[in-house]
Design a protein around this motif. Structure first.
Motif, short mmCIF file in Angstrom:
data_model
loop_
_atom_site.label_atom_id
_atom_site.label_comp_id
_atom_site.label_asym_id
_atom_site.label_seq_id
_atom_site.Cartn_x
_atom_site.Cartn_y
_atom_site.Cartn_z
N LEU A 148 0.96 -1.21 -0.09
CA LEU A 148 -0.25 0.01 -0.09
C LEU A 148 0.92 1.42 -0.06
N LYS A 149 0.33 2.22 -0.41
CA LYS A 149 0.93 3.68 -0.09
C LYS A 149 1.32 3.83 1.40
N ARG A 150 2.60 4.32 1.76
CA ARG A 150 2.78 4.50 2.96
C ARG A 150 1.85 5.43 3.81
N GLY A 151 1.43 5.02 5.17
CA GLY A 151 0.40 5.86 5.65
C GLY A 151 -0.78 5.48 5.50
N LEU A 152 -1.24 4.52 4.95
CA LEU A 152 -2.60 3.80 4.61
C LEU A 152 -2.74 2.80 5.21
N GLU A 153 -1.46 2.01 5.79
CA GLU A 153 -1.30 0.59 6.13
C GLU A 153 -2.36 0.37 7.40
N PRO A 154 -2.32 1.39 8.25
CA PRO A 154 -3.14 1.08 9.62
C PRO A 154 -4.49 0.93 9.52
N HIS A 155 -5.26 1.43 8.24
CA HIS A 155 -6.53 1.56 8.12
C HIS A 155 -7.15 1.08 7.00
N LEU A 156 -6.64 1.18 5.89
CA LEU A 156 -7.02 1.17 4.68
C LEU A 156 -7.99 -0.39 4.35
N LEU A 157 -7.43 -1.15 4.68
CA LEU A 157 -7.98 -2.47 4.61
C LEU A 157 -8.41 -3.30 5.86
N ARG A 158 -8.50 -2.57 6.75
CA ARG A 158 -8.79 -2.74 8.39
C ARG A 158 -9.99 -3.77 8.28
N GLU A 159 -11.11 -3.18 7.78
CA GLU A 159 -12.53 -3.55 7.70
C GLU A 159 -12.82 -4.44 6.66
N VAL A 160 -11.87 -5.07 5.77
CA VAL A 160 -12.37 -5.75 4.93
C VAL A 160 -12.27 -7.32 5.45
N ASP B 116 10.44 4.01 1.55
CA ASP B 116 10.28 5.49 1.86
C ASP B 116 8.74 5.78 1.49
N SER B 117 8.10 4.98 0.57
CA SER B 117 6.80 5.21 0.20
C SER B 117 5.72 4.33 0.14
N LEU B 118 5.97 3.25 0.37
CA LEU B 118 5.28 1.95 0.38
C LEU B 118 5.30 1.21 1.76
N ALA B 119 4.28 0.48 2.28
CA ALA B 119 4.18 -0.32 3.27
C ALA B 119 3.54 -1.42 3.22
N ILE B 120 3.57 -2.45 3.95
CA ILE B 120 2.85 -3.85 3.69
C ILE B 120 1.69 -3.87 4.63
N ASP B 121 0.23 -4.05 4.11
CA ASP B 121 -0.88 -3.98 4.99
C ASP B 121 -0.80 -5.20 5.88
N PRO B 122 -0.89 -5.00 7.11
CA PRO B 122 -0.74 -5.99 8.36
C PRO B 122 -2.19 -6.74 8.51
N HIS B 123 -3.13 -6.38 7.81
CA HIS B 123 -4.50 -7.18 8.27
C HIS B 123 -4.72 -8.33 7.40
N LEU B 124 -4.68 -8.22 6.17
CA LEU B 124 -5.13 -9.17 4.90
C LEU B 124 -4.22 -10.15 4.27
N CYS B 125 -4.62 -11.15 3.79
CA CYS B 125 -3.93 -12.23 2.81
C CYS B 125 -4.66 -12.66 2.04
N LEU B 126 -4.67 -12.71 0.73
CA LEU B 126 -5.21 -13.31 -0.27
C LEU B 126 -4.54 -14.92 -0.50
N HIS B 127 -5.54 -15.88 -0.76
CA HIS B 127 -4.76 -17.13 -1.08
C HIS B 127 -5.65 -17.72 -2.11
N TYR B 128 -4.72 -18.13 -3.24
CA TYR B 128 -5.35 -19.15 -4.27
C TYR B 128 -4.39 -20.47 -4.41
N PRO B 129 -4.78 -21.39 -4.70
CA PRO B 129 -3.98 -22.65 -4.84
C PRO B 129 -3.09 -22.25 -6.34
N THR B 130 -1.99 -22.76 -5.99
CA THR B 130 -1.00 -22.62 -7.00
C THR B 130 0.28 -23.23 -6.96
N ALA B 131 1.02 -23.78 -7.91
CA ALA B 131 2.11 -24.70 -7.65
C ALA B 131 3.25 -24.40 -8.60
N MET B 132 4.35 -24.35 -8.07
CA MET B 132 5.37 -24.24 -9.04
C MET B 132 6.34 -25.73 -8.97
#
Length: 253
Positions: free
Chosen positions: A85-97, A164-180
């Motif tokens: 996410l854009k830095r500064g949005l990570e505490p709240h943007l996806l918190r309620e998803v 300096d400009s991006l951060a990792i969202d702490p709330h969510l994870c997407l998962h789909y089955p895939t294999a290497m």
């Protein structure tokens, strides 16, 4: 981008151990020139440049062209996606998803020709696309997209150049089955059989789990997936022969 000695790559170390588990002593040699994946897989399909084996994400089309060794060498980790996410949005943007329906209100950044784009859209998610990594990171900065799903195995080193400009969202994870998988040419059943037998022997005696955690344990400890809300996605590109019923082959958070 960090330079890594190819001899230390996880797939090569795993392949060497699998062959040794079948009593095959060998020296693995890289191709004479660096190849993009599409070129390497085409050479493997056509039996050119002395290429015997490669590893790649599976798909229905790829399994038509090449002989897959259906043992997911990364335990499906490339299907676990965290959000940049854009830095500064990570505490709240996806918190309620809480559901895919909630996530459909947001636009997700992806590459225009990536299979991930097809998967996300097949699940009804909004996707905005870019033609290069720089363009996609800039789309986040300029808020032309709100979140950039990245593989768990990739997100930390990608963030290093953009902390300096991006951060990792702490709330969510997407998962789909895939294999290497490891892939060989269609006529190379002997090598495919050796590698598959060796991988299963490593699995049975615990060696596969040990080398997997040696390479990926720190990432899993840093991003504890069980503490996140996981949204499950359908993968329409996954071949029906994928061994999803073998639970021991897949990472469980």
């Amino acid at each position: 981008m960090r330079e890594i000695d190819p001899s230390s790559w996880y797939p090569l170390q795993l392949l060497k151990l699998a062959l040794e588990a079948c009593g095959v002593s060998c020296e693995l040699e890289p191709t004479r020139q660096v190849m993009v994946q599409s070129r390497a897989l085409l050479d493997l399909q056509n039996g050119q440049d002395g290429l015997d084996i490669a590893w790649s994400m599976t798909s229905i089309e790829r399994e038509r062209q090449l002989l897959p060794i259906r043992f997911p060498i990364y335990k499906g980790l490339y299907g676990w996606r965290l959000m940049l996410l854009k830095r500064g949005l990570e505490p709240h943007l996806l918190r309620e998803v809480r559901s895919l329906a909630d996530l459909r209100r947001y636009s997700l950044v992806q590459g225009h020709d990536w299979p991930d784009t097809t998967i996300l859209r097949a699940n009804g998610l909004q996707v905005v696309t870019g033609s290069s990594f720089d363009a996609m990171f800039n789309m986040l900065r300029l808020e032309r997209g709100q979140a950039f799903p990245r593989a768990l195995l990739e997100i930390d080193w990608e963030l290093e150049s953009h902390a300096d400009s991006l951060a990792i969202d702490p709330h969510l994870c997407l998962h789909y089955p895939t294999a290497m998988y490891f892939f060989v040419g269609r006529g190379n059943e002997r090598l495919a059989g050796l590698v598959e037998r060796g991988l299963n022997r490593l699995l049975a005696k615990g060696s596969f789990e040990r080398i997997f955690m040696q390479y990926h344990g720190a990432i899993l400890a840093r991003h504890v997936l069980s503490r996140r809300r996981v949204l499950e996605l359908h993968n329409p590109l996954l071949p029906p022969e994928t061994p999803l019923a073998r639970k021991e082959l897949w990472m469980q958070p």
